[in-house]
Design a protein around this motif. Sequence first.
Motif, mmCIF file in Angstrom:
data_model
loop_
_atom_site.group_PDB
_atom_site.id
_atom_site.type_symbol
_atom_site.label_atom_id
_atom_site.label_comp_id
_atom_site.label_asym_id
_atom_site.label_seq_id
_atom_site.Cartn_x
_atom_site.Cartn_y
_atom_site.Cartn_z
ATOM 1 N N HIS A 96 0.823 -1.214 0.000
ATOM 2 C CA HIS A 96 0.000 0.000 0.000
ATOM 3 C C HIS A 96 0.854 1.261 0.000
ATOM 4 O O HIS A 96 0.412 2.301 -0.471
ATOM 5 C CB HIS A 96 -0.925 0.004 1.223
ATOM 6 N N ASP A 97 2.055 1.184 0.553
ATOM 7 C CA ASP A 97 2.924 2.359 0.661
ATOM 8 C C ASP A 97 4.263 2.080 -0.002
ATOM 9 O O ASP A 97 5.210 1.701 0.691
ATOM 10 C CB ASP A 97 3.098 2.740 2.131
ATOM 11 N N ASP A 98 4.432 2.303 -1.311
ATOM 12 C CA ASP A 98 3.414 2.867 -2.162
ATOM 13 C C ASP A 98 3.377 2.093 -3.475
ATOM 14 O O ASP A 98 3.284 2.675 -4.544
ATOM 15 C CB ASP A 98 3.715 4.347 -2.385
ATOM 16 N N GLY A 99 3.468 0.761 -3.351
ATOM 17 C CA GLY A 99 3.392 -0.042 -4.561
ATOM 18 C C GLY A 99 2.113 0.202 -5.328
ATOM 19 O O GLY A 99 2.108 0.237 -6.566
ATOM 20 N N THR A 100 1.005 0.390 -4.609
ATOM 21 C CA THR A 100 -0.274 0.630 -5.277
ATOM 22 C C THR A 100 -0.234 1.917 -6.101
ATOM 23 O O THR A 100 -0.709 1.957 -7.233
ATOM 24 C CB THR A 100 -1.421 0.691 -4.256
ATOM 25 N N GLY B 46 -2.539 4.590 -0.155
ATOM 26 C CA GLY B 46 -3.002 3.208 -0.189
ATOM 27 C C GLY B 46 -3.904 2.929 -1.369
ATOM 28 O O GLY B 46 -4.465 3.830 -1.995
ATOM 29 N N GLY B 47 -4.057 1.638 -1.667
ATOM 30 C CA GLY B 47 -4.866 1.214 -2.801
ATOM 31 C C GLY B 47 -6.268 0.812 -2.407
ATOM 32 O O GLY B 47 -6.838 -0.121 -2.974
ATOM 33 N N PHE B 48 -6.842 1.520 -1.446
ATOM 34 C CA PHE B 48 -8.191 1.205 -0.977
ATOM 35 C C PHE B 48 -9.241 1.844 -1.894
ATOM 36 O O PHE B 48 -8.907 2.496 -2.881
ATOM 37 C CB PHE B 48 -8.349 1.683 0.466
ATOM 38 N N THR B 49 -10.512 1.670 -1.566
ATOM 39 C CA THR B 49 -11.609 2.181 -2.378
ATOM 40 C C THR B 49 -11.459 3.677 -2.626
ATOM 41 O O THR B 49 -11.301 4.444 -1.676
ATOM 42 C CB THR B 49 -12.956 1.927 -1.682
ATOM 43 N N PRO B 50 -11.497 4.109 -3.882
ATOM 44 C CA PRO B 50 -11.352 5.544 -4.153
ATOM 45 C C PRO B 50 -12.542 6.341 -3.647
ATOM 46 O O PRO B 50 -13.698 5.925 -3.802
ATOM 47 C CB PRO B 50 -11.248 5.606 -5.678
ATOM 48 N N ARG B 51 -12.238 7.488 -3.029
ATOM 49 C CA ARG B 51 -13.287 8.397 -2.563
ATOM 50 C C ARG B 51 -13.322 9.688 -3.372
ATOM 51 O O ARG B 51 -14.331 10.369 -3.400
ATOM 52 C CB ARG B 51 -13.072 8.738 -1.083
ATOM 53 N N GLY B 52 -12.195 10.052 -3.994
ATOM 54 C CA GLY B 52 -12.153 11.273 -4.778
ATOM 55 C C GLY B 52 -10.753 11.835 -4.844
ATOM 56 O O GLY B 52 -9.764 11.095 -4.812
ATOM 57 N N PHE B 53 -10.675 13.166 -4.896
ATOM 58 C CA PHE B 53 -9.387 13.845 -5.038
ATOM 59 C C PHE B 53 -9.394 15.119 -4.205
ATOM 60 O O PHE B 53 -10.436 15.752 -4.031
ATOM 61 C CB PHE B 53 -9.121 14.210 -6.504
ATOM 62 N N SER B 54 -8.224 15.489 -3.725
ATOM 63 C CA SER B 54 -8.064 16.782 -3.068
ATOM 64 C C SER B 54 -7.155 17.651 -3.925
ATOM 65 O O SER B 54 -6.164 17.172 -4.491
ATOM 66 C CB SER B 54 -7.493 16.620 -1.659
ATOM 67 N N PHE B 55 -7.500 18.928 -4.017
ATOM 68 C CA PHE B 55 -6.834 19.862 -4.921
ATOM 69 C C PHE B 55 -6.127 20.928 -4.090
ATOM 70 O O PHE B 55 -6.763 21.672 -3.348
ATOM 71 C CB PHE B 55 -7.850 20.495 -5.869
ATOM 72 N N GLN B 56 -4.822 20.977 -4.233
ATOM 73 C CA GLN B 56 -4.013 21.892 -3.431
ATOM 74 C C GLN B 56 -4.032 23.300 -4.022
ATOM 75 O O GLN B 56 -3.915 23.478 -5.231
ATOM 76 C CB GLN B 56 -2.573 21.372 -3.375
ATOM 77 N N VAL C 191 -3.999 -6.075 -0.195
ATOM 78 C CA VAL C 191 -4.518 -5.195 -1.250
ATOM 79 C C VAL C 191 -5.653 -5.924 -1.962
ATOM 80 O O VAL C 191 -5.522 -7.082 -2.353
ATOM 81 C CB VAL C 191 -3.421 -4.812 -2.264
ATOM 82 N N ASN C 192 -6.779 -5.220 -2.117
ATOM 83 C CA ASN C 192 -7.931 -5.771 -2.828
ATOM 84 C C ASN C 192 -7.854 -5.412 -4.307
ATOM 85 O O ASN C 192 -7.660 -4.245 -4.662
ATOM 86 C CB ASN C 192 -9.225 -5.228 -2.212
ATOM 87 N N LYS C 193 -8.027 -6.396 -5.151
ATOM 88 C CA LYS C 193 -7.851 -6.204 -6.594
ATOM 89 C C LYS C 193 -8.808 -5.150 -7.151
ATOM 90 O O LYS C 193 -8.404 -4.237 -7.869
ATOM 91 C CB LYS C 193 -8.055 -7.533 -7.322
#
Length: 464
Positions: free
Chosen positions: A293-297, A358-368, A438-440
């Motif tokens: 998850h940190d950070d192969g995904t 991590g490679g978990f379920t996507p929730r969205g994006f944050s914009f700096q 990691v979940n596929k």
Amino acid sequence: MIKIFKKALFTIAVILIFNTVKAQDSLMLRNIYDNALVRGEAYENLRHLCKNIGPRLSGSANAQKAVDWGKKLMESYGFDKVYLQECMVPHWVRGEKEVGKIINGKTEINVPICALGMSPATPKNGLKAKIIEVKSLEELASLGESLVKGKIVFFNRPFDQRFIETGRAYGAAGDQRFKGPAEAAKYGAVGVIVRSLSSTLDDYPHTGTTIFPEGSKKIPAAAISTKAANQLSNLLRLKKLPEIQFYFKQNCQLLPDVKSYNVVGEITGTEKPNEFITVGGHLDSWDLAEGAHDDGTGVVQGVEVLRIYKSLGLKPKHAIRAVMFMNEENGGRGGEKYTELAQKNKEIHIAAIESDGGGFTPRGFSFQDVTQKGIIKINEDWKHLFTPYLGDLLTIGGSGSDIEPLSVYKDAVLIGFRADSQRYFDIHHTPNDVFENVNKRELELGAASMASLVYLIDNYGITH
């Protein structure tokens, strides 16, 4: 009347065109997600990285193996350009497994610890001293040299469980690991033990880097598991016991810097080949596990974005790069080198997306550094497109440490891919960060969401 009729026709035509474009975008995102979920290769690429190469701490032989693998992988996909960016990185070595003990009179209690990255070793026979607990850097300063000198400082501030986004809890607790050892050394401490940065209670100590500014005194520093931290804290509160001491032994060392590389793959832009959209993660990982998850995904998701483009026959207007950054964990030199070379080559960077949560379920994006007006526009234009895929949280926020140096480009928008964070810090920097966790489908959904955002930015641009 004719003018009114013409105006009405024009309005109808604009609406029809707008709705047609919206329908085309929706169809394209569906194609992107279908490709990732049905023909995706990110999961198998991650399997190879984790199982055939494994831990990839900067400067290690495995880090170089990962560089070689990453370059060959991108070449196998036929990207327009694949190359390496040389950078010098730290070479810190953990050495033999650490030993930690709580000493209560004649009773010794073994506890799980691990050296913090960039920490020096203890003396050859280990370090034993009285231990003093603090919750913050401010409390440490209030005690001063008279109470700290000659002791081991135990930083024991837990995660604030009230934060829904666990990354905020990590940020709030992190200064005791990043800065704590150097600050304790100022007051004469001989060593530091830090509560692992995690929201869960377990017996896995979490490593991570600590920072000793140039010229500061370096003292041995280790993380202790959250369960053992509670045990130590409870003993320290029992005044009737003899004064508690702590013993730890670690064998780490900092060797001379080593040559390493960022790995870069690129699809050339058809209209603006010198304007870039960057996507990726960091190739290096800590040495305790496989860095899944940190950070192969994040690494394989970045490559997957370009693979999806090739698979669908998409020709981007701007150049799109997938970057495997080196040395995020204990130096950040890969990200610095990427920006240095971008400026040297007079490149224009319009956006960069980093996946390092991590490679978990996507929730969205944050914009700096996007304004409130800008984020409203982003949501008006794109939220509906991500809603069917449950990843439509588009907010103002941070991006990623590897792409942070690109902030020198005032017109570039830096973006963080946001996956569900609830499990990330159970695994982060521990022996549990392995491929099996990691979940596929979660991994594939994340890659698809990143590819979709790249598609939208490439076609419509993005404003602050």
